[in-house]
Design an enzyme around this catalytic site. Structure first.
Site, mmCIF file in Angstrom:
data_model
loop_
_atom_site.group_PDB
_atom_site.id
_atom_site.type_symbol
_atom_site.label_atom_id
_atom_site.label_comp_id
_atom_site.label_asym_id
_atom_site.label_seq_id
_atom_site.Cartn_x
_atom_site.Cartn_y
_atom_site.Cartn_z
ATOM 1 N N ARG A 707 0.680 -1.016 0.018
ATOM 2 C CA ARG A 707 -0.065 0.171 0.027
ATOM 3 C C ARG A 707 0.875 1.344 0.006
ATOM 4 O O ARG A 707 2.147 1.284 0.459
ATOM 5 C CB ARG A 707 -0.975 -0.070 1.069
ATOM 6 C CG ARG A 707 -2.140 -0.742 1.004
ATOM 7 C CD ARG A 707 -3.019 -0.446 0.078
ATOM 8 N NE ARG A 707 -3.932 0.807 0.638
ATOM 9 C CZ ARG A 707 -5.132 0.707 0.630
ATOM 10 N NH1 ARG A 707 -5.896 -0.605 0.521
ATOM 11 N NH2 ARG A 707 -5.753 1.808 0.939
ATOM 12 N N THR A 817 4.784 -7.825 6.141
ATOM 13 C CA THR A 817 4.640 -9.492 5.945
ATOM 14 C C THR A 817 5.181 -9.688 4.280
ATOM 15 O O THR A 817 5.616 -10.892 4.060
ATOM 16 C CB THR A 817 3.264 -10.001 5.824
ATOM 17 O OG1 THR A 817 2.398 -9.230 5.292
ATOM 18 C CG2 THR A 817 2.848 -10.270 7.261
#
Ligand code: NBG
Length: 970
Positions: A707, A817
């Site tokens: 993002r 992650t």
């Protein structure tokens, strides 16, 4: 090292003739046909290649004759009373024995011994046949005697042995005809995908039923994972791999004239989430299933998932993702599993047993309908449920509106109920206290709890047993209303007294937070809650009252601290602090990495940590190697299996550490590089098809996909690229030969209302425009913005990356992650010491990555310095280029530049710039030494075992939820 037989995943790329000679002969390199990306993946349209199946029809009948495998079961063998003899007669084919032994393993059967005979005149009509007898016992070493189990074994073996020629093909054709309603003689790729998906779904459903029956029989303590977001991505490849039928499906399709990879690309992503938190939920579901835990995921079935990002003139535009347009074969609509969910209304006092009690008289009722998504484990029969709720108008007819005579409006009003589950909020950081968002939260919490309590009551009558059977996991604060809802149900509906209900509540909830910023924590305006859920507000007030009284006893009348710790925040807008509610009522508060946990204890929730240190813990995030290696990087997966001599790492990822011993082996190096090159070629082809930009695969592929956020510092990356460009431009021609060519790849979505993030996307595209069209620079530098980044794009990009960037300002990324996915795929990391990266360093060592930047403890002092903070000249000069309009759009970029200069550089881009460039230079240097680079790459994969979600889930199961595996036997 001798080549062992591993499943044959076929790379879609043909080796170009120059490299083909170098390709090792081991089976994992077999490649078949020229890669052709389906246009569906590239342009979001469905790729239609109708074909007429005259030839298919023919092959059908041939196979029907050839496929007559038989299975006989004999329990009367006198020689060994503890085994069941299973006699398989079948036409031989490569890998068949492996398929059979795998089936036995999955079924939990032990092969005690086996015999083989060849049958020359066999059933296959000319082909070579064998008769193989397996003597097997169950996991307790006994003969298998019950008919049901024997039938299942037989069916599983037939499924496996018949392979492509057998049942799968028949099922696909049946589904073409009866589900998709197309002629079996003419159907296109998308229809073939649908038929295949339904055939896989049938198999999933069988296992899923068995698992549910088994759970019901055993009645273990269950974990209910409540999350408003799940980013599942595609299901087909993952399902067939977890079911162990990938090769069968590919064979069946081949006979029908289709290709598995092409069909897999027909599937759209299920994008019911924003970013890290949502993808983590998906990985954790995979681990819960694989590790046989009795788990349910609960969430919302949004009709519109995360928006599609379209880039026009370099600007982001959002388009709705109506992902259900063409149906969704991976879900099962449960029209009979529905619950009423209530909103609004008033609360009244009612006489009860001589006292009084509260009664909520709701003003609106909406129906929640369950959609079940089976989640198959790998190498196990266990298949668990992700239950997503959709809102439907309630059946109850509101006579008043109908009686007014405005029939049409009455119907339209009822239809509005569906808006509750219609759209996912596309911002992953800030919560604006919107009524619809709160409605979504309560809707999914209420339906899930009704379902959970109904299941509990099916076999229990005493709520004191509830904590023995139920663990409720709050994935961030979004489901925190569940706390008030459980209290309401226990007190108002089940008539437990308050203290008894409270005792139960305190034992069942655990809470995981995914943010480091106090601003990221949700607050709900009291007015809003009062109107939407009046009884819940009362309950929260009551909880807060008791808690504050207790707190006063513990900490005295420290009003500042009391007000900080209160669940209710006074102020201009009085609101409920959802995180405080979650902490007060949960037995465990988890962070998502060690660094994050430290921040929670020392900053974000310091007051609470001092009060209840025992509640605070962390489980470092992990990702599933099934999706992130086996599904997305099949060639690497096969290579790892070959070199480890086993596939067991797919379930026991610690075994990857075995690669360390081979990190200097030249044969492995050669194969490793070849796999990486093939993946880069795949990515290069995608980039060209998508953007028209040709990139060289000998350049370093440098990727940042996530993002778009200021704290993630994509802007630092772009400014670094500008610097590189500027250096190349100002270099002597002779020096240019020393430049390590780079392809910089950036991808990610910005929340629609996040202006600065959108400007970063535009800047990236503007810089790309300039660099990519500069003939003077050529292949030395390219910049590509990949539009509409999602799970499927990640699956393609990650295996092709040489270097990946995780460069958040230290202290801002709770875990991250993406870094783990790249690590598993042997991509080197260029990173700050933030979030989980600190733990990655422990596993692979600083020498095997490129670290830079201010450390977490230095950040606050650096910020204090404001405009006096020294920044390097190069930084000022690249910002100046943007300010001066070198890339155009001067005015538009001005505010972006202001964000990083003049004392406003909150995320310390200027301060970190120098060390960022140094880390980049170190990466260039290492890349030139391919032997060193390959060793670092192998060591990255070898050290990634700790970052599997299997490990995370095991820790949660043992330390937080108190649950045990419950393995479905067959
Ligand atoms: C994100 C964090 C990441 C973390 C994931 C999963 C949200 C709201 N938060 O650092 O930013 O890895 O959660 O825990 O998606």
């Amino acid at each position: 090292m001798s080549a062992i037989s591993v499943p044959l995943y076929q790379s879609k790329l043909t080796f170009p003739s120059t490299t083909a000679a170098a390709a090792p002969s081991s089976s994992f390199f077999v490649s078949t046909n020229k890669l052709s990306f389906s246009t569906a993946l590239l342009y979001g349209t469905s790729h239609v290649t109708s074909r007429t199946l005259a030839s298919t029809n023919q092959s059908l009948s041939t196979t029907a004759a050839a496929a007559a495998a038989t299975i006989e079961i004999n329990n009367n063998g006198p020689s060994d009373p503890h085994t069941t003899a299973i006699v398989i007669r079948a036409r031989n084919r490569i890998g068949l024995l492996q398929v059979i032994t795998r089936v036995f393993k999955i079924l939990g059967l032990l092969i005690v011994r086996a015999t083989v005979e060849m049958d020359e005149g066999g059933s296959g009509g000319g082909g070579e046949c064998f008769i193989k007898t397996f003597y097997v016992s169950d996991s307790h070493g006994n003969r298998i005697e019950d008919d049901q189990s024997l039938e299942k074994i037989k069916k599983a073996l037939i499924d496996a042995v018949d392979g492509g020629g057998g049942e799968v093909k028949k099922d696909i054709l049946d589904h073409v005809e009866y589900t998709v309603a197309r002629s079996r003689f003419s159907f296109d790729d998308f229809e073939a995908y649908q038929a295949l998906a339904h055939s896989v779904r049938d198999r999933l459903i069988e296992r899923w039923h068995d698992t549910q029956i088994h759970f019901k029989k055993k009645d273990p303590k269950r974990i209910y994972f409540l999350s408003l977001e799940f980013l599942m991505g595609r299901s087909l490849s993952n399902s067939v791999i977890n079911l162990g039928i990938r090769d069968q499906c590919a064979d069946a399709l081949k006979e029908l004239g289709f290709e598995f990879e092409v069909l897999a690309e027909q599937e759209g992503d299920a994008a019911l989430g924003n970013g890290g938190l949502a993808r983590l939920s998906a990985c954790q579901m995979d681990s819960l299933a694989t590790m046989d835990y009795p788990a349910w995921g609960y969430g919302l079935r949004y009709q519109y998932g995360l928006f599609r990002q379209v880039i026009l003139d370099g600007y982001q535009h959002e388009q709705p993702d109506y992902w259900l347009n063409f149906g969704n074969p991976w879900e099962i609509e449960r029209v009979h599993v529905t619950y009423p969910v209530k909103f609004y209304g008033t609360v009244e006092d009612e006489n009860f047993n001589g006292g009084s009690r509260k009664v909520w008289l709701p003003g609106e009722t909406v129906e929640a309908v369950a959609y079940d998504n089976p989640i198959p484990g790998h190498g196990t029969r266990n298949t668990i449920t992700l239950r997503l709720w959709a809102a439907k108008p309630s059946d109850q007819i509101d006579m008043e509106s109908y009686n007014t005579g405005d029939y049409i409006n009455a119907v339209v009003n009822r239809q509005r109920a569906e808006t509750i589950s219609s759209v996912l909020y596309p911002d992953d950081r800030s919560y604006q206290g919107k009524e619809l968002r709160l409605k979504q939260q309560y809707f999914f919490v209420s339906a899930s709890l009704q379902d959970i309590i109904r299941r509990f009551k099916d076999s229990h009558s005493n709520f004191d047993d509830f904590p023995e059977k139920v663990a409720l996991q709050l994935n961030d604060t979004h489901p925190a209303l569940a706390i008030a809802e459980v209290m309401r149900v226990l007190v108002d509906e089940e008539h437990l007294d308050w203290n008894r209900a409270w005792g139960i509540v305190c034992k069942i909830f655990s809470f995981t937070t995914h943010t480091v910023l106090p601003e990221g924590l949700e607050k709900v305006p009291v007015d809003l809650l009062e109107s939407l859920l009046p009884r819940h507000l009362q309950i929260i007030y009551d909880i807060n009252f008791d808690y504050i009284e207790e707190l006063k006893k513990r900490i005295g009348l420290d009003y500042d601290r009391l007000s900080r710790m209160s669940i209710v925040e006074d102020g201009a807008v009085k609101s409920i602090r959802m995180a405080n509610l979650a902490i007060v009522c949960s037995h465990t508060v988890n962070g998502v990495s060690r660094v994050h946990s430290e921040l929670l204890k020392t900053r974000v929730f310091k007051d609470f940590y001092e009060l209840w240190p025992h509640k605070f813990d962390y489980k470092t995030n992990g990702v599933t190697q099934r999706r992130w290696i086996v599904v997305s990087n099949p060639s690497l997966s096969a290579l790892i299996s070959k070199w480890l001599g086993t596939e067991a790492w797919i379930r026991d990822v610690g075994l990857l550490a075995g690669l360390q011993e081979q990190a200097a082996n030249v044969d492995l190096h050669e194969e490793w590089r070849m796999v990486r090159k093939v993946n880069k070629m795949r990515l290069a082809e995608y980039i060209e098809a998508m953007s028209g930009i040709k990139v060289s695969v000998s350049a370093m592929f440098d990727v940042q996909i996530k993002r778009i956020h200021e704290y993630k510092r994509q802007l630092l990356n772009i400014l670094g690229i500008i610097h590189r460009y500027d250096c190349i431009k100002n270099m002597e021609r002779s020096d240019r030969t020393k430049v390590v060519p780079r392809v910089c790849i950036i991808g990610g979505k910005a929340a629609p209302g996040y202006e600065i993030a959108k400007k970063i996307i535009k800047l990236c595209n503007a810089v790309a425009e300039k660099i990519n069209n500069d003939p003077d620079v050529g292949d030395l530098l390219k910049l590509v913005f990949i539009p509409d980044y999602n799970v499927s794009v990640a699956e393609l990009v990650i295996p092709g990356a040489d270097l990946s960037q995780h460069i958040s300002t230290a202290g801002h990324e709770a875990s991250g992650t993406g870094n783990m996915k790249f690590l598993m795929n042997g991509c080197l990391l260029l990173a700050t010491e933030d979030g989980s990266t600190a733990e990655i360093i422990e596993e692979i060592g600083e020498d095997n990555m490129f670290l830079f930047g201010a450390k977490m403890h230095e950040v606050p002092a650096l910020r204090e310095k404001g405009p006096t903070l020294k920044v390097p000249l190069q930084f000022a000069s690249v910002v100046r280029m943007v300010r001066d309009g070198y890339f155009g759009f001067r005015d538009y970029f001005e505010s972006l530049c202001d964000k990083v200069e003049g004392g406003n550089d909150f995320y310390l881009l200027g301060y970190d710039f120098q060390s960022y460039l140094e880390a980049q230079a170190a990466a260039d240097k290492a890349f030139v030494d391919q032997e060193k680079w390959t060793r670092m790459s192998i060591l990255s994969t070898a050290g990634s075992g700790r970052f599997s979600s299997d490990r995370t889930i095991e820790e949660y199961a043992e330390k937080t939820w108190g649950i045990e595996p419950c393995k479905c036997p067959f």
